[in-house]
Write an enzyme that holds these catalytic residues in place. Structure first.
Site, PDB file in Angstrom:
ATOM      1  N   GLY A 178       4.973  -4.319  -7.748  1.00 51.75           N
ATOM      2  CA  GLY A 178       4.737  -4.748  -6.360  1.00 51.75           C
ATOM      3  C   GLY A 178       4.850  -6.264  -6.223  1.00 51.75           C
ATOM      4  N   ASP A 236       0.639  -4.096 -24.703  1.00 53.21           N
ATOM      5  CA  ASP A 236      -0.436  -5.032 -24.396  1.00 53.21           C
ATOM      6  C   ASP A 236       0.168  -6.435 -24.300  1.00 53.21           C
ATOM      7  OD1 ASP A 236      -2.501  -6.838 -24.481  1.00 53.21           O
ATOM      8  OD2 ASP A 236      -3.612  -5.811 -26.052  1.00 53.21           O
ATOM      9  N   CYS A 256       0.695  -8.330 -15.960  1.00 55.14           N
ATOM     10  CA  CYS A 256       0.216  -6.953 -15.738  1.00 55.14           C
ATOM     11  C   CYS A 256       1.011  -6.414 -14.556  1.00 55.14           C
ATOM     12  CB  CYS A 256      -1.265  -6.956 -15.412  1.00 55.14           C
ATOM     13  SG  CYS A 256      -2.313  -7.388 -16.795  1.00 55.14           S
ATOM     14  N   ASP A 277      -2.454 -10.417 -12.654  1.00 52.25           N
ATOM     15  CA  ASP A 277      -3.054  -9.523 -11.656  1.00 52.25           C
ATOM     16  C   ASP A 277      -3.835  -8.492 -12.469  1.00 52.25           C
ATOM     17  OD1 ASP A 277      -3.605  -8.252  -9.293  1.00 52.25           O
ATOM     18  OD2 ASP A 277      -1.650  -7.290  -9.093  1.00 52.25           O
ATOM     19  N   CYS A 290      -8.147  -7.098  -7.230  1.00 55.45           N
ATOM     20  CA  CYS A 290      -8.399  -6.465  -5.930  1.00 55.45           C
ATOM     21  C   CYS A 290      -9.839  -5.933  -5.942  1.00 55.45           C
ATOM     22  CB  CYS A 290      -7.381  -5.376  -5.618  1.00 55.45           C
ATOM     23  SG  CYS A 290      -7.188  -4.156  -6.910  1.00 55.45           S
TER      24      CYS A 290
HETATM   25  C1  LIG Z   1      -3.952  -4.495 -10.894  1.00 53.87           C
HETATM   26  S1  LIG Z   1      -2.745  -3.585 -11.708  1.00 53.87           S
HETATM   27  C2  LIG Z   1      -1.289  -4.488 -11.426  1.00 53.87           C
HETATM   28  C3  LIG Z   1      -0.671  -4.233 -10.074  1.00 53.87           C
HETATM   29  C4  LIG Z   1       0.668  -4.906  -9.902  1.00 53.87           C
HETATM   30  N1  LIG Z   1       0.620  -6.314 -10.233  1.00 53.87           N
HETATM   31  C5  LIG Z   1       1.153  -4.753  -8.462  1.00 53.87           C
HETATM   32  O1  LIG Z   1       1.052  -5.703  -7.670  1.00 53.87           O
HETATM   33  O2  LIG Z   1       1.636  -3.676  -8.125  1.00 53.87           O
HETATM   34  C6  LIG Z   1      -3.057  -3.954 -13.369  1.00 53.87           C
HETATM   35  C7  LIG Z   1      -2.023  -3.390 -14.329  1.00 53.87           C
HETATM   36  O3  LIG Z   1      -2.249  -3.957 -15.610  1.00 53.87           O
HETATM   37  C8  LIG Z   1      -1.938  -3.010 -16.574  1.00 53.87           C
HETATM   38  N2  LIG Z   1      -2.614  -3.459 -17.806  1.00 53.87           N
HETATM   39  C9  LIG Z   1      -3.915  -3.326 -18.148  1.00 53.87           C
HETATM   40  N3  LIG Z   1      -4.164  -3.916 -19.335  1.00 53.87           N
HETATM   41  C10 LIG Z   1      -2.999  -4.466 -19.743  1.00 53.87           C
HETATM   42  C11 LIG Z   1      -2.617  -5.197 -20.893  1.00 53.87           C
HETATM   43  N4  LIG Z   1      -3.500  -5.491 -21.853  1.00 53.87           N
HETATM   44  N5  LIG Z   1      -1.333  -5.592 -21.008  1.00 53.87           N
HETATM   45  C12 LIG Z   1      -0.435  -5.293 -20.045  1.00 53.87           C
HETATM   46  N6  LIG Z   1      -0.742  -4.581 -18.919  1.00 53.87           N
HETATM   47  C13 LIG Z   1      -2.001  -4.181 -18.780  1.00 53.87           C
HETATM   48  C14 LIG Z   1      -2.433  -1.707 -15.998  1.00 53.87           C
HETATM   49  O4  LIG Z   1      -1.796  -0.604 -16.572  1.00 53.87           O
HETATM   50  C15 LIG Z   1      -2.084  -1.882 -14.513  1.00 53.87           C
HETATM   51  O5  LIG Z   1      -0.847  -1.325 -14.214  1.00 53.87           O
END
Ligand SMILES: C[S@@+](CC[C@H](N)C(=O)[O-])C[C@H]1O[C@@H](n2cnc3c(N)ncnc32)[C@H](O)[C@@H]1O
Length: 460
Positions: free
Chosen positions: A273, A319, A268, A338, A391
């Site tokens: 970051g 996804d 994710c 994450d 978080c």
């Molecule tokens: C907590 S944030 C990640 C922050 C990132 N790791 C950082 O440190 O900047 C979660 C991310 O997961 C993405 N996300 C949510 N469901 C997902 C999925 N099924 N597959 C891939 N990405 C997904 C969201 O769009 C979001 O950008």
């Protein structure tokens, strides 16, 4: 100072931003960044003012509305959105900033005049702001006899969250948490160690007369105190010497321990970051894969990799579970999950989280988190690890998800993280570990963002 033709009035822009946010509730950081990029403000000070006003109003929304209700003859829900938000802006300036009262008053009336509001409307706003200004030393308090309501109004948090947190923390600790979550956090950056050492970066930033100090928890973190302005204008930013990232978030990628030559998946990735950090930790010699639902975020991820002069990972939009179906099982040495979460640990950076999250999210998100964890698990090698992180401060999204996963997947076990944290944070590791296995930070305890992580090792 008069505005030249073509320059936008910062308070007017703050009002416009609040109106959009109140109606559609988009992520506030994204809305602000879009608006501040598009609109022609006079200078950096005006940009900072828009930012501070909007974030400040959203941070203290509940209390501001309480004050409006107390001093207005018309109830809040009968005041139209434009006037309601102008009042919030005016009262925020009166009560939470050093802007002189006469300026706060005059500027609020000016934006209403610019928007063509009638004289009686301006008269109503003027009278209300005057009343608040003259009552500053004896403002009404929410009723102490109702502790949930009291805390909810005083610290501007929704009652459902206060109620939930009251069951978990003592009154003193809860108030400390609410206070910390309302404070403006410091700017923290992460050294790009593929380009410069932390000591050298500290010196480099000091030469710019910035007040900097090493972060006591992250070996690559630097705290920049009292910084106002645009991070992108900071010395060393364009050169890729650092990224903006809270120390708690830095420690998450450090706990993953990616090594050169390994296959690592960031499931994710968001804006990258942690993905960029993984590349830095492994000396830019890791086989990195990044997956993210939103293409726009991946565009920014690429920009970050390019700016930091790191090799782009293999990037997939969509996804992660669908993307992984095209991979062989047991393909990765390490996986970072994450997970999407409520974000209650980062309210100090994103105050809109207070008003956009609901109790329902605490039912839906843990299901999604568990499904993601179960879904990525077959793709890690035996002997490899999955780092699960959020978080969020909430047990439902953290310990509970991990416990349910372990129950159904006996081939995984939790790793003790204390020894590694001792290497990273020295004696202070003590502050960051719970039950040997949980990496856990809270804004009111260690001054870091609230994060939770565990390292799950695959045995068979
Ligand atoms: C907590 S944030 C990640 C922050 C990132 N790791 C950082 O440190 O900047 C979660 C991310 O997961 C993405 N996300 C949510 N469901 C997902 C999925 N099924 N597959 C891939 N990405 C997904 C969201 O769009 C979001 O950008």
């Amino acid at each position: 100072m008069e505005l030249k033709r073509g320059h936008v009035n910062p308070r007017s822009l703050a009002l416009k931003t609040l109106l959009i946010w109140e109606k559609k509730k988009p992520p506030l950081d994204e809305l602000l960044s879009e608006i501040l990029t598009k609109e022609a403000l006079r200078d950096e000070r005006d940009r900072a003012l828009v930012n501070n006003l909007v974030l400040g109003v959203v941070r203290h929304l509940g209390y501001l509305d309480f004050i409006i209700n107390r001093y207005s003859q018309i109830s809040l829900n009968r005041i139209d959105a434009e006037v309601r938000n102008a009042l919030r802006l005016g009262i925020f300036q009166l009560l939470f900033t050093r802007i002189p009262d006469r300026v706060a008053l005059a500027e609020t009336l000016k934006i209403l005049l610019q928007r063509g509001r009638a004289k009686w409307v301006r008269g109503f706003v003027n009278a209300l702001l005057h009343r608040v200004s003259s009552a500053k030393s004896s403002l009404p308090e929410p009723p102490k006899a109702y502790p949930t309501l009291y805390l909810s109004v005083k610290y501007s948090f929704p009652q459902w969250l206060i109620l939930k947190w009251q069951k978990r923390w003592s009154v003193e600790e809860l108030e400390a948490l609410l206070k910390a979550a309302n404070e403006i956090p410091p700017l923290v950056v992460r050294t790009n160690i593929t380009k410069i050492s932390r000591d050298a970066l500290l010196k480099y930033l000091q030469e710019e007369r910035l007040s900097v100090k090493p972060c006591p928890y992250s070996p690559v973190g630097i705290i920049i105190e009292g910084f106002r302005g645009r991070v992108t204008d900071l010395r060393g930013f364009k050169e890729g010497f650092f990224s903006v990232q809270d120390s708690a978030s830095q420690l998450v990628s450090l706990l993953l321990q990616p090594r050169p030559g390994e296959r690592v998946l960031d499931a994710c990735a968001g804006l990258g970051g942690k993905t960029t950090h993984i590349a830095e930790i492994a000396g830019n010699k890791v086989l990195l894969y990044a997956v993210e639902l939103y293409p726009r975020r991946l565009e920014l991820l690429k920009e970050n990799f390019n700016r930091l002069n790191l090799t782009l990972p293999s990037i997939f939009t969509g996804d992660v579970l669908e993307v992984l179906s095209g991979f062989k099982k047991e393909y990765f040495d390490r996986i970072l999950l994450d997970a999407p979460c409520t974000g209650t640990g980062i309210i100090r950076r994103h105050p809109d989280i207070k008003w956009t999250r609901t109790e329902k999210d605490l039912e839906k998100l843990p299901q999604k988190q568990l499904a993601l964890l179960e879904g990525v698990a077959p793709y890690v090698k035996k002997g490899g690890v999955i780092l699960y992180a959020t978080c969020s401060l909430e047990q439902e999204e953290n310990e509970d998800v991990v416990a349910r996963f372990l129950e159904a997947n006996p081939s995984f076990k939790l790793l003790k993280i204390k020894p590694l944290l001792c290497q990273l944070s020295g004696d202070r590791a003590e502050d960051l570990v719970e039950n040997q296995y949980y990496f856990r930070t809270y804004p009111h305890k260690v001054g870091l963002d609230g994060f939770f992580s565990v390292v799950l090792e695959r045995l068979a």
